[in-house]
Design an enzyme around this catalytic site. Structure first.
Site, mmCIF file in Angstrom:
data_model
loop_
_atom_site.group_PDB
_atom_site.id
_atom_site.type_symbol
_atom_site.label_atom_id
_atom_site.label_comp_id
_atom_site.label_asym_id
_atom_site.label_seq_id
_atom_site.Cartn_x
_atom_site.Cartn_y
_atom_site.Cartn_z
ATOM 1 C CG MET A 287 9.449 1.272 -3.197
ATOM 2 S SD MET A 287 10.355 2.195 -4.477
ATOM 3 C CE MET A 287 11.658 0.984 -4.783
ATOM 4 N NE ARG B 50 -2.365 -1.250 3.543
ATOM 5 C CZ ARG B 50 -2.178 -0.420 4.567
ATOM 6 N NH1 ARG B 50 -2.595 0.836 4.494
ATOM 7 N NH2 ARG B 50 -1.568 -0.819 5.671
ATOM 8 N N GLY C 51 14.022 -4.542 0.150
ATOM 9 C CA GLY C 51 14.387 -3.242 -0.399
ATOM 10 C C GLY C 51 14.452 -2.158 0.652
ATOM 11 C CB THR D 50 23.491 6.623 -2.662
ATOM 12 O OG1 THR D 50 22.203 5.990 -2.619
ATOM 13 C CG2 THR D 50 24.168 6.283 -3.979
ATOM 14 C CG HIS E 205 19.265 13.850 -1.995
ATOM 15 N ND1 HIS E 205 20.613 13.547 -1.944
ATOM 16 C CD2 HIS E 205 18.642 12.730 -2.453
ATOM 17 C CE1 HIS E 205 20.785 12.291 -2.344
ATOM 18 N NE2 HIS E 205 19.615 11.772 -2.663
ATOM 19 C CE LYS F 118 19.488 12.028 1.682
ATOM 20 N NZ LYS F 118 18.793 10.792 2.094
#
Lengths: 265, 265, 265, 265
Positions: free
Chosen positions: D14, D11, D99, D166, D155, D159
């Site tokens: 992603m 839901r 993930g 990363t 970003h 954020k």
């Protein structure tokens, strides 16, 4: 009218490039070199020689003034030499065009007063790059609409200081015009010291140093759903020559102190 | 003073975003919707409903004018609808703010004459992105000093036409101010058709189309030893809203035809 | 073991930089210079002199081979000179490392056969830039996942030909591995000739030429919602030296023909 | 063979994008949804409904396993839920594809042991972006030749944390392969706290946060006279879907623990 230009620092890397540019300019003459030694020698096609051929070197600005009648003294030496040179030049009726940073605020004020009392221009241009000046001006104008700004400056790893003078100047020029406000997330959590860069006037400056780089800066201005980036890359000191010639030309039509090439663009 | 804004095209993607932005602006009211159908329905929080709650839809601009007394008609429809809408609006004393390209030169002239006879502003703003307008203005200013220019515009691969309207407009604005000259090597040898891009006003435009891209443009201005790059990235249609609000605000303090948001920035 | 390197073209810009790099390398010796004139002169610290001090110049590769016993002939001359030089070198048991493009396919085949018959390496490396080779290799690897590719190469406006050899080679390397497919919108409408660049192997190449630029290339790979960009900037011919040294070192441990520095990285 | 995929977190933003992607994939079936509530409801075209139409929601993975026989559990929830889900999945013979970042080293070790005892794959992929993984892999490969590296990640200003996961992961991957050495000038003088960014594994990371930005990272690798830049831009969460599908496909042909999508590319 031809502008007669004396150069202090003509044997240096910047000075020799400027000497060549002035020699090539159709409206200028390289009229004499001011130096702390080699009095009576000559500069000929970039080389110092003893034979009387080319442009004469003087160690006394008074003698240079009397013999060569320069309109302008282009000074590309260091902060220590620049201040006494400029004082003497103004007293002798020669317009200083100063391409060095590092003068104190007191020295700058002093030259400003002398220049305005005498009604003779004195141009302080620590950055002769027209492209860099345009970047700074545009960034300041854009910040009126896009008020969130970060600056990334990138230089070769032989550069000792960070952030660069141009980056700090850019932040100052933006700060002069933008509405003050807090940037970034108020609850920001920085997990590695320094990740968010240096805070200068409420903007972040990030300094990258890598072998291979020359001199680069980008100003990033963000708004809802968009980004405006103004970037300047300097690849060669020849890029300063249009700014040198502009400052020399403007110096003869101005009659006051000018702080920064951005005042002339 | 509160500005009463009617919107034509309020059900579209751009129109609904604009309706929300105007509703949120403290100095504006979304006063009525002009449409070609749904007369008597209402727009409420972005949804079309039959119950009388929210902003009323009209199919007649005259009725809308009489009932809602709008100061401005923000028109986000298409070129066919825009021209008659604007004519009627001016006749009714409502200032058109037109966010569409595609009007013919004759139509533009006609609106200009009507606007000036009436002493009522009419703003034509095919690109509401302030960031994009700044990019174009800065590029034109910079081209005075750095006259060699190329433009790279990059869009998603669903865009049908190339080059983009913004790229061509940028070249036009630069061309208006720069000294004409030949760019590139006169003996250039192009070994693959099209490699050097399209020639527009003596500048080269390169159009990149890739999935993943949104809407991006960079203007590259080169000089001896340096490069100035002005880049704009549009990530979201929300980026147009500051330009929409600016145009609406400016429309009530102007009394003539204004061609392009760049006249207001 | 010390590798003895003869250089053809040692008086050129690339050659003199390479001579200095080889002289500085701890595992190499600059053993002799092959030239079409100045037989019996010497190269000393980059300068050609008549006195017997430094590295001797030979016009005959046979004499050079007998007197100096080189392991490798680094050839930085032009396509006309390179082919006979390489043939003679292989016959004399000297490994050619060739840094020139422009050999015909027939000549390449011929050298390949000679090299493999003799079991002696012959390395053809028209681009000694390791960074550029990495860019090409990465682009080809990435195209396996992100198959829509455009290339923007940017050079100073004294470059005559477009597109650049590196850009075409990049497209070729990508084409070798990616699944063929049509890029861009099938109904694309190009309103200005050349806007979409040159089509090479189904990819678009855009060539920018501006004063101020040096040598730059970016490969853009787009996918749904993302973009991968691989960019290489060459600022100075010194950037080729690691590739020259790598090729020389690899030549003594290989025993066949090697077409491209990318085979060694 | 069709792969039956259960999704935990279907839901979420992603999760719903992934559900659509799996539904569209010709070789996969969206077989069931694992949730902490709504047991017995259905997900139909992205919407949660009570009627029995679409994909059933389970709050018990055991019931889901028995009724729907999934091959894979794609888990897009949070670190707290992920660990017990994955343990139960492995026990039931369902391959977890996880993930989420945030698992502890102990939890990762535990899953690794379970996965290898059972001979059932378990894939941990905190970053499903193939483009970002390629950027990291290429940066690590390139650092072998160009060992001076700085990372700029950019970003949106919502954020909270800096530097990004990363960026840190990129530095870690580079650090694993490059020869350790000091970067930058040893006598560097930083005049504004933080200007030189965060030091992570001897590399500098710079974190830019601006409204308008989405998610971008560039890795700059410098060498004498050259710069290699590898940049990734994420514009949309759809960019993760090829990585999700790749991980699901690979999970059925592997039989061990896989830490990172980069192991599969």
């Amino acid at each position: 009218m031809t502008i007669r230009v004396a150069i202090a620092g003509a044997r240096g890397r910047m000075g020799s490039t400027a000497a060549a540019a002035i020699t090539e300019a159709p409206d200028m003459v390289f009229a004499g070199a001011l130096d702390y030694k080699y009095d009576g020698w000559y500069i000929n096609g970039g080389t110092l020689i003893e034979q009387p051929s080319g442009v004469r070197v003087y160690t006394s600005i008074a003698e240079l003034a009397e013999a060569e009648k320069p309109d302008v003294l282009l000074d590309l030496t260091d902060p220590e030499a620049v201040f006494p040179n400029a004082q003497k030049a103004i007293a002798l009726g020669i317009r200083p065009v100063i391409g060095t940073s590092g003068l104190t605020l007191e020295e700058i004020d002093h030259l400003k007063i002398m220049s305005e009392q005498k009604g003779l221009s004195c141009i302080l241009a620590p950055n002769f790059s027209i492209g860099a000046v345009l970047m700074m001006k545009f960034a300041a104008q854009a910040a009126h609409y896009l008020g969130d700004v970060e600056i990334i400056e990138m230089h070769h790893d032989r550069k000792l200081d960070a952030p660069s003078g141009t980056a700090v100047k850019t932040a100052d020029m933006i700060s002069d015009v933008r509405t003050p406000h807090l940037q970034g997330h108020p609850d920001e959590q920085v997990n590695a010291y320094g990740a968010r860069g240096a805070d200068v006037q409420g903007m972040k400056i990030h300094s990258v140093r890598l072998p291979g780089l020359l001199a680069h800066q980008q100003v990033l201005l963000g708004g809802e759903g968009e980004l405006l980036t103004i970037r300047h890359d300097s690849f060669d000191r020849k890029s300063f020559m249009p700014g040198v010639l502009l400052a020399v030309r403007e110096s003869v039509s101005h009659h006051q102190f000018v702080n920064g090439l951005e005042q002339l663009i």
